[in-house]
Design a protein around this motif. Structure first.
Motif, PDB file in Angstrom:
ATOM      1  N   ARG A  20     -57.205 -33.864  45.528  1.00 55.11           N
ATOM      2  CA  ARG A  20     -56.112 -34.018  44.553  1.00 55.11           C
ATOM      3  C   ARG A  20     -56.586 -34.772  43.318  1.00 55.11           C
ATOM      4  N   ARG A  21     -57.437 -35.785  43.520  1.00 52.44           N
ATOM      5  CA  ARG A  21     -57.899 -36.593  42.388  1.00 52.44           C
ATOM      6  C   ARG A  21     -59.110 -35.967  41.689  1.00 52.44           C
ATOM      7  N   GLN A  22     -59.738 -34.983  42.343  1.00 53.09           N
ATOM      8  CA  GLN A  22     -60.957 -34.404  41.785  1.00 53.09           C
ATOM      9  C   GLN A  22     -60.690 -33.264  40.800  1.00 53.09           C
ATOM     10  N   TYR A  23     -59.553 -32.628  40.908  1.00 52.24           N
ATOM     11  CA  TYR A  23     -59.227 -31.570  39.941  1.00 52.24           C
ATOM     12  C   TYR A  23     -59.117 -32.179  38.542  1.00 52.24           C
ATOM     13  N   PRO A  24     -59.325 -31.397  37.508  1.00 53.74           N
ATOM     14  CA  PRO A  24     -59.200 -31.930  36.145  1.00 53.74           C
ATOM     15  C   PRO A  24     -57.813 -32.526  35.907  1.00 53.74           C
ATOM     16  N   ALA A  25     -57.783 -33.596  35.131  1.00 59.89           N
ATOM     17  CA  ALA A  25     -56.494 -34.193  34.762  1.00 59.89           C
ATOM     18  C   ALA A  25     -55.642 -33.124  34.078  1.00 59.89           C
ATOM     19  N   GLY A  26     -54.382 -33.102  34.430  1.00 59.68           N
ATOM     20  CA  GLY A  26     -53.477 -32.125  33.839  1.00 59.68           C
ATOM     21  C   GLY A  26     -53.356 -30.842  34.636  1.00 59.68           C
ATOM     22  N   THR A  27     -54.052 -30.747  35.788  1.00 56.41           N
ATOM     23  CA  THR A  27     -53.918 -29.560  36.628  1.00 56.41           C
ATOM     24  C   THR A  27     -52.506 -29.498  37.207  1.00 56.41           C
ATOM     25  N   THR A  28     -51.898 -28.323  37.111  1.00 57.40           N
ATOM     26  CA  THR A  28     -50.534 -28.145  37.634  1.00 57.40           C
ATOM     27  C   THR A  28     -50.411 -26.928  38.546  1.00 57.40           C
ATOM     28  N   ARG A  29     -51.418 -26.098  38.586  1.00 52.95           N
ATOM     29  CA  ARG A  29     -51.332 -24.923  39.467  1.00 52.95           C
ATOM     30  C   ARG A  29     -52.721 -24.549  39.975  1.00 52.95           C
ATOM     31  N   VAL A  30     -52.764 -24.193  41.269  1.00 58.00           N
ATOM     32  CA  VAL A  30     -53.974 -23.634  41.875  1.00 58.00           C
ATOM     33  C   VAL A  30     -53.560 -22.372  42.623  1.00 58.00           C
ATOM     34  N   TYR A  31     -54.284 -21.311  42.328  1.00 58.35           N
ATOM     35  CA  TYR A  31     -53.983 -19.989  42.895  1.00 58.35           C
ATOM     36  C   TYR A  31     -55.217 -19.514  43.643  1.00 58.35           C
ATOM     37  N   SER A  32     -55.049 -19.205  44.935  1.00 57.60           N
ATOM     38  CA  SER A  32     -56.188 -18.818  45.766  1.00 57.60           C
ATOM     39  C   SER A  32     -55.873 -17.544  46.535  1.00 57.60           C
ATOM     40  N   ASN A  33     -56.925 -16.927  47.022  1.00 63.73           N
ATOM     41  CA  ASN A  33     -56.751 -15.706  47.813  1.00 63.73           C
ATOM     42  C   ASN A  33     -57.649 -15.745  49.035  1.00 63.73           C
ATOM     43  N   LEU A  34     -57.254 -15.018  50.078  1.00 62.28           N
ATOM     44  CA  LEU A  34     -58.104 -14.841  51.256  1.00 62.28           C
ATOM     45  C   LEU A  34     -58.565 -13.393  51.279  1.00 62.28           C
ATOM     46  N   THR A  35     -59.882 -13.221  51.325  1.00 60.24           N
ATOM     47  CA  THR A  35     -60.487 -11.900  51.278  1.00 60.24           C
ATOM     48  C   THR A  35     -61.565 -11.797  52.356  1.00 60.24           C
ATOM     49  N   HIS A  36     -61.641 -10.647  52.995  1.00 61.27           N
ATOM     50  CA  HIS A  36     -62.771 -10.330  53.876  1.00 61.27           C
ATOM     51  C   HIS A  36     -63.833  -9.712  52.964  1.00 61.27           C
ATOM     52  N   ARG A  37     -64.865 -10.469  52.683  1.00 60.94           N
ATOM     53  CA  ARG A  37     -65.757 -10.140  51.568  1.00 60.94           C
ATOM     54  C   ARG A  37     -66.857  -9.152  51.915  1.00 60.94           C
ATOM     55  N   GLY A  38     -67.072  -8.873  53.181  1.00 62.89           N
ATOM     56  CA  GLY A  38     -68.139  -7.961  53.565  1.00 62.89           C
ATOM     57  C   GLY A  38     -68.063  -7.660  55.046  1.00 62.89           C
ATOM     58  N   ASP A 411     -53.158 -28.482  31.769  1.00 61.43           N
ATOM     59  CA  ASP A 411     -52.483 -28.790  30.504  1.00 61.43           C
ATOM     60  C   ASP A 411     -51.720 -27.580  29.965  1.00 61.43           C
ATOM     61  N   GLY A 412     -51.123 -26.839  30.897  1.00 62.01           N
ATOM     62  CA  GLY A 412     -50.285 -25.713  30.517  1.00 62.01           C
ATOM     63  C   GLY A 412     -51.016 -24.438  30.194  1.00 62.01           C
ATOM     64  N   ALA A 413     -52.338 -24.448  30.259  1.00 60.72           N
ATOM     65  CA  ALA A 413     -53.122 -23.254  29.925  1.00 60.72           C
ATOM     66  C   ALA A 413     -53.788 -22.690  31.183  1.00 60.72           C
ATOM     67  N   GLY A 414     -53.744 -21.370  31.324  1.00 59.01           N
ATOM     68  CA  GLY A 414     -54.359 -20.734  32.471  1.00 59.01           C
ATOM     69  C   GLY A 414     -55.861 -20.613  32.323  1.00 59.01           C
ATOM     70  N   ARG A 415     -56.568 -20.727  33.445  1.00 56.09           N
ATOM     71  CA  ARG A 415     -58.017 -20.567  33.467  1.00 56.09           C
ATOM     72  C   ARG A 415     -58.393 -19.629  34.606  1.00 56.09           C
TER      73      ARG A 415
END
Length: 504
Positions: A20-38, A411-415
């Motif tokens: 929680r403290r390691q994400y950049p300051a101002g982080t408000t959303r994290v979006y992840s996926n689960l994939t079978h990659r191979g 900070d309100g911007a998507g990455r």
């Protein structure tokens, strides 16, 4: 059981406690996926998506339900005590835990392919993101438990689906009734799995493609996590002996033991382990001596050898006309006869049968059914007991199953974010941005990276859970039916066999 006592705050890896403290300051959303990659299995490029609903019910609802129902002061004090014991002086604090408790629900959204879908490798099966900006850290906090809960039932379901597809193909080729395949793969894996809950979940994956199983815990698992009122048979088995029964009857009285079992079971199916002492004597002396009683029963006596090389035990060595040279199936044909089906293949008399339940794998089932056909027998002459040798000799890396973040907001911007290790073969390269799963003109699924809102709205990934509650739940019968439908669609694309009968 264990799930009733586990603290959901610690269903994660220790290294995640301070992310929680390691994400950049101002982080408000994290979006992840689960994939079978191979895939490590040649020729297998699809994975059966299965187990998410169980994870949500077990962890996000049941376990976190206890967290929200507990006293906040007690919860936070215990959290701080454990974190201090694990990491030393606690600089993480517990204010975020208290804030989550005060919120009263898990602010997460989970989108998923429908369970039972055949997902191509490299196509996401689900996504997770937070719905409240303060709790961005929750998305990957649940990664550990989610991954652990999903990979095994999905892998076992895929293993069973692959075997079912093979046995269906062989049944068609030798004129055997397709409905017999429902029971041709029988789950013997319970005792060899790494714990009761793992056995139950894996066994449920088996039951998506078959009905035969001795793993009774799987039925309870299904009824709890995938309940429905379809009336569909989940699991079926038969009366059967084990070596302790045969040993107790003694070697000298083995013929009498068989006779007594036939008296005990005057009708129906009874399976008798037959190699406790001398399998070849049983096949050439004991059973022929009981031939008229066996043929006079209203049911089937099933012979079960379970030691030696499965292929040569069942099909013979071919070296000579000795019992070992002929093998179990030809010896039963010689003693009890049978019929020839419309496709020209021999079918054992319905009063006698054989199951082999030791060290059965896809490759061995392939070799055995191929040899049976070459010997002139229908593929369903043998039932296979599929055990932990098959369901346990896999890992999360069998299909490179992993959950990765691909999008954040700071900070309100998507990455759009991704990983692409220079030292990797490419398997670990992740997708980028928000994701949509769509179908091409042939009906195959593919992933659209950096998806627009319109593409996400059209995605096969649909929201199943949000802010503490299910938006969609399905019974086991619906998941089974979807896998059959998906198999037919897959067969139409590839020219392979389709599962056209239900495991009912």
């Amino acid at each position: 059981m264990f799930r009733n006592t586990v603290d959901p705050l610690f269903l994660t890896d220790a290294y995640k406690l301070d992310h929680r403290r390691q994400y950049p300051a101002g982080t408000t959303r994290v979006y992840s996926n689960l994939t079978h990659r191979g895939s490590r299995i040649p020729g297998v490029e699809h994975v059966v998506h299965f187990g998410l609903q169980a994870f949500i019910s077990d962890v996000l609802e049941d376990a976190f339900g206890r967290f929200f129902a507990a006293d906040a002061d007690r919860v936070c004090a215990e959290y701080e005590r454990r974190v201090t014991a694990i990491l030393g002086p606690n600089v993480i604090g517990s204010a975020h835990i208290r804030a989550l408790h005060a919120l009263g629900y898990l602010p997460l959204s989970i989108r998923s392919l429908p369970e039972g879908t055949l997902a191509p490798v490299k196509v996401p099966v689900l996504t997770v993101e937070n719905t409240h900006p303060e709790f961005f850290w929750l998305t990957n906090y649940i990664e550990t438990a989610l991954s652990a809960a999903i990979w095994q039932p999905s892998t076992s379901a895929t293993t069973a689906w692959r075997l079912r597809t093979l046995l269906t193909e062989r049944a068609r080729a030798t004129g055997a009734p397709i409905e017999a395949v429902d029971f041709q793969g029988h789950d013997f894996s319970f005792r060899g799995m790494p714990g009761i809950e793992a056995a139950a979940a894996s066994g449920a994956g088996h039951l998506l493609s078959f009905t035969g199983s001795d793993s009774l815990a799987s039925e309870d698992w299904i009824r709890y996590f995938y309940p429905d009122d379809s009336g569909e048979t989940l699991l079926a088995s038969v009366a059967a002996t084990e070596h302790s029964v045969m040993c107790a009857g003694t070697r000298e009285s083995e013929d009498e033991t068989y006779a007594r079992l036939l008296e005990l079971y005057p009708s129906g199916i009874v399976s008798v382990v037959s190699d406790t002492f001398d399998l070849w004597r049983v096949l050439t002396h004991t059973l022929p001596g009981l031939r008229e009683r066996i043929l006079g029963r209203d049911g089937t006596l099933v012979v079960r050898p379970d030691s030696g090389d499965p292929e040569t035990i069942l099909c013979g060595t071919g070296a000579d006309d000795s019992p070992a040279g002929l093998g179990v199936v030809r010896l039963l044909w010689n003693a009890f006869g049978g019929t020839v089906n419309a496709a020209g293949y021999r079918v054992l008399d319905p009063h006698i049968g054989v199951i082999y339940g030791d060290s059965i794998t896809y490759d061995r089932a392939d070799a055995i059914t191929a040899r049976l056909a070459g010997m002139g027998f229908a593929s369903t002459a043998v039932v296979f007991g599929v055990g932990s040798y098959t369901y346990q000799y896999v890992t999360r890396d069998t299909f490179a199953s992993a959950m990765k973040a691909t999008y954040v907001e700071v900070d309100g911007a998507g990455r759009d974010i991704f990983k692409d290790p220079a030292t990797d073969s490419g398997t670990k390269r992740s997708a980028r941005g928000r994701l949509s799963v769509l179908r091409d003109d042939a009906g195959e699924l593919y992933v659209q990276q950096r998806a627009t809102p319109e593409q996400e709205a059209a995605s096969e990934l649909t929201e199943v859970w949000r802010d503490g509650g299910f938006l969609r739940r399905e019974g086991f019968a619906a998941v089974r039916a979807r896998l059959r439908s998906e198999t037919q669609r897959h067969a139409a694309r590839t020219g392979g066999p389709a599962i056209t009968t239900a495991a009912v």
